[in-house]
Design a protein around this motif. Structure first.
Motif, PDB file in Angstrom:
ATOM      1  N   ILE A   1       7.598   5.860   5.334  1.00 22.97           N
ATOM      2  CA  ILE A   1       6.142   5.767   5.220  1.00 22.97           C
ATOM      3  C   ILE A   1       5.671   6.391   3.904  1.00 22.97           C
ATOM      4  O   ILE A   1       4.832   5.826   3.200  1.00 22.97           O
ATOM      5  CB  ILE A   1       5.453   6.459   6.419  1.00 22.97           C
ATOM      6  N   VAL A   2       6.214   7.545   3.554  1.00 20.10           N
ATOM      7  CA  VAL A   2       5.838   8.202   2.296  1.00 20.10           C
ATOM      8  C   VAL A   2       6.213   7.316   1.114  1.00 20.10           C
ATOM      9  O   VAL A   2       5.424   7.166   0.163  1.00 20.10           O
ATOM     10  CB  VAL A   2       6.496   9.597   2.194  1.00 20.10           C
ATOM     11  N   LEU A   3       7.376   6.680   1.160  1.00 26.66           N
ATOM     12  CA  LEU A   3       7.781   5.793   0.065  1.00 26.66           C
ATOM     13  C   LEU A   3       6.851   4.582  -0.050  1.00 26.66           C
ATOM     14  O   LEU A   3       6.540   4.147  -1.161  1.00 26.66           O
ATOM     15  CB  LEU A   3       9.230   5.342   0.252  1.00 26.66           C
ATOM     16  N   VAL A   4       6.413   4.034   1.071  1.00 25.87           N
ATOM     17  CA  VAL A   4       5.468   2.918   1.033  1.00 25.87           C
ATOM     18  C   VAL A   4       4.173   3.356   0.359  1.00 25.87           C
ATOM     19  O   VAL A   4       3.630   2.649  -0.496  1.00 25.87           O
ATOM     20  CB  VAL A   4       5.197   2.374   2.458  1.00 25.87           C
ATOM     21  N   TRP A   5       3.667   4.543   0.706  1.00 30.21           N
ATOM     22  CA  TRP A   5       2.437   5.042   0.092  1.00 30.21           C
ATOM     23  C   TRP A   5       2.629   5.319  -1.395  1.00 30.21           C
ATOM     24  O   TRP A   5       1.749   5.020  -2.211  1.00 30.21           O
ATOM     25  CB  TRP A   5       1.946   6.296   0.808  1.00 30.21           C
ATOM     26  N   VAL A   6       3.768   5.886  -1.764  1.00 26.50           N
ATOM     27  CA  VAL A   6       4.034   6.156  -3.187  1.00 26.50           C
ATOM     28  C   VAL A   6       4.096   4.842  -3.961  1.00 26.50           C
ATOM     29  O   VAL A   6       3.516   4.726  -5.053  1.00 26.50           O
ATOM     30  CB  VAL A   6       5.336   6.975  -3.347  1.00 26.50           C
ATOM     31  N   LEU A   7       4.773   3.843  -3.388  1.00 30.71           N
ATOM     32  CA  LEU A   7       4.853   2.539  -4.047  1.00 30.71           C
ATOM     33  C   LEU A   7       3.467   1.915  -4.186  1.00 30.71           C
ATOM     34  O   LEU A   7       3.117   1.380  -5.244  1.00 30.71           O
ATOM     35  CB  LEU A   7       5.785   1.605  -3.267  1.00 30.71           C
ATOM     36  N   ALA A   8       2.667   1.986  -3.145  1.00 29.67           N
ATOM     37  CA  ALA A   8       1.311   1.418  -3.190  1.00 29.67           C
ATOM     38  C   ALA A   8       0.465   2.118  -4.253  1.00 29.67           C
ATOM     39  O   ALA A   8      -0.244   1.459  -5.019  1.00 29.67           O
ATOM     40  CB  ALA A   8       0.651   1.528  -1.822  1.00 29.67           C
ATOM     41  N   LEU A   9       0.554   3.440  -4.306  1.00 27.62           N
ATOM     42  CA  LEU A   9      -0.213   4.187  -5.312  1.00 27.62           C
ATOM     43  C   LEU A   9       0.274   3.887  -6.724  1.00 27.62           C
ATOM     44  O   LEU A   9      -0.519   3.776  -7.661  1.00 27.62           O
ATOM     45  CB  LEU A   9      -0.153   5.686  -5.021  1.00 27.62           C
ATOM     46  N   TRP A  10       1.590   3.739  -6.895  1.00 26.29           N
ATOM     47  CA  TRP A  10       2.150   3.417  -8.208  1.00 26.29           C
ATOM     48  C   TRP A  10       1.682   2.038  -8.661  1.00 26.29           C
ATOM     49  O   TRP A  10       1.285   1.854  -9.814  1.00 26.29           O
ATOM     50  CB  TRP A  10       3.675   3.495  -8.139  1.00 26.29           C
ATOM     51  N   LEU A  11       1.711   1.050  -7.743  1.00 27.29           N
ATOM     52  CA  LEU A  11       1.242  -0.298  -8.080  1.00 27.29           C
ATOM     53  C   LEU A  11      -0.251  -0.292  -8.408  1.00 27.29           C
ATOM     54  O   LEU A  11      -0.694  -0.977  -9.340  1.00 27.29           O
ATOM     55  CB  LEU A  11       1.535  -1.269  -6.942  1.00 27.29           C
ATOM     56  N   LEU A  12      -1.010   0.495  -7.672  1.00 23.66           N
ATOM     57  CA  LEU A  12      -2.440   0.626  -7.962  1.00 23.66           C
ATOM     58  C   LEU A  12      -2.651   1.244  -9.334  1.00 23.66           C
ATOM     59  O   LEU A  12      -3.502   0.798 -10.109  1.00 23.66           O
ATOM     60  CB  LEU A  12      -3.122   1.467  -6.879  1.00 23.66           C
ATOM     61  N   TRP A  13      -1.859   2.247  -9.657  1.00 24.40           N
ATOM     62  CA  TRP A  13      -1.962   2.894 -10.970  1.00 24.40           C
ATOM     63  C   TRP A  13      -1.609   1.902 -12.082  1.00 24.40           C
ATOM     64  O   TRP A  13      -2.291   1.831 -13.110  1.00 24.40           O
ATOM     65  CB  TRP A  13      -1.051   4.107 -11.015  1.00 24.40           C
ATOM     66  N   LEU A  14      -0.535   1.107 -11.901  1.00 23.23           N
ATOM     67  CA  LEU A  14      -0.165   0.099 -12.896  1.00 23.23           C
ATOM     68  C   LEU A  14      -1.273  -0.933 -13.076  1.00 23.23           C
ATOM     69  O   LEU A  14      -1.586  -1.330 -14.195  1.00 23.23           O
ATOM     70  CB  LEU A  14       1.134  -0.604 -12.489  1.00 23.23           C
TER      71      LEU A  14
ATOM     72  N   TRP B   1      -4.432  -0.458 -12.500  1.00 21.74           N
ATOM     73  CA  TRP B   1      -5.558   0.215 -13.138  1.00 21.74           C
ATOM     74  C   TRP B   1      -5.317   0.357 -14.640  1.00 21.74           C
ATOM     75  O   TRP B   1      -6.241   0.188 -15.433  1.00 21.74           O
ATOM     76  CB  TRP B   1      -5.761   1.584 -12.489  1.00 21.74           C
ATOM     77  N   GLN B   2      -4.091   0.649 -15.040  1.00 19.59           N
ATOM     78  CA  GLN B   2      -3.757   0.805 -16.444  1.00 19.59           C
ATOM     79  C   GLN B   2      -3.834  -0.528 -17.191  1.00 19.59           C
ATOM     80  O   GLN B   2      -4.134  -0.556 -18.387  1.00 19.59           O
ATOM     81  CB  GLN B   2      -2.360   1.398 -16.604  1.00 19.59           C
ATOM     82  N   ALA B   3      -3.547  -1.619 -16.501  1.00 20.26           N
ATOM     83  CA  ALA B   3      -3.556  -2.932 -17.142  1.00 20.26           C
ATOM     84  C   ALA B   3      -4.968  -3.468 -17.356  1.00 20.26           C
ATOM     85  O   ALA B   3      -5.161  -4.399 -18.129  1.00 20.26           O
ATOM     86  CB  ALA B   3      -2.753  -3.928 -16.292  1.00 20.26           C
ATOM     87  N   ARG B   4      -5.934  -2.887 -16.704  1.00 22.83           N
ATOM     88  CA  ARG B   4      -7.332  -3.381 -16.828  1.00 22.83           C
ATOM     89  C   ARG B   4      -7.934  -3.099 -18.169  1.00 22.83           C
ATOM     90  O   ARG B   4      -7.774  -2.396 -18.957  1.00 22.83           O
ATOM     91  CB  ARG B   4      -8.220  -2.747 -15.786  1.00 22.83           C
TER      92      ARG B   4
END
Length: 129
Positions: free
Chosen positions: A111-124, A126-129
């Motif tokens: 579960i923690v890995l799923v959340w970390v992956l989701a946050l990392w994808l969100l960060w990527l 956000w950076q691409a915007r």
């Protein structure tokens, strides 16, 4: 009060079925691909951490009320009747001997890995915007 009793019985059945899948995952006659599904469902069911935290209104209980029972039902349907019967008897024996519910910390890690992956994808994103 009858509806409350039926909800409690349903919740106990879900917990018992998750335990049944635990024994199916460990059973030597369970096909490897089905062991993977059982492991995922059991890790999620026995994890002390929810995928969607309960403090989030409405959504927090959807995984407990809809997603988890659906995954358990699907995994149980994939087991052969003989294997299911064997695993249910093993689960019943375990319940009679133990008072506590088993925990699976690998599920918490998942579960923690799923959340970390989701946050990392969100960060990527956000950076691409």
């Amino acid at each position: 009060m009858a509806i409350l009793k039926s909800i409690r019985a349903w919740a106990r059945r879900i917990k018992f079925d998750a335990l049944t899948l635990w024994f199916a995952w460990r059973h030597p006659l369970t096909p490897t691909w089905l062991k993977g599904i059982c492991l995922f469902v059991v890790a999620y069911a026995l994890s002390p951490i929810d995928l969607i935290p309960d403090f989030i209104p409405v959504l927090g209980y959807l995984d407990d009320a809809i997603l988890l029972p659906a995954l358990i039902w699907l995994a149980l349907r994939m087991l052969s009747p003989d294997l299911l019967r064997n695993c249910r008897s093993q689960a019943q024996s375990w319940v009679e001997r133990h008072l506590h519910r088993p925990r699976m910390w690998a599920g918490a890690v998942m579960i923690v890995l799923v959340w970390v992956l989701a946050l990392w994808l969100l960060w990527l994103w956000w950076q691409a915007r």
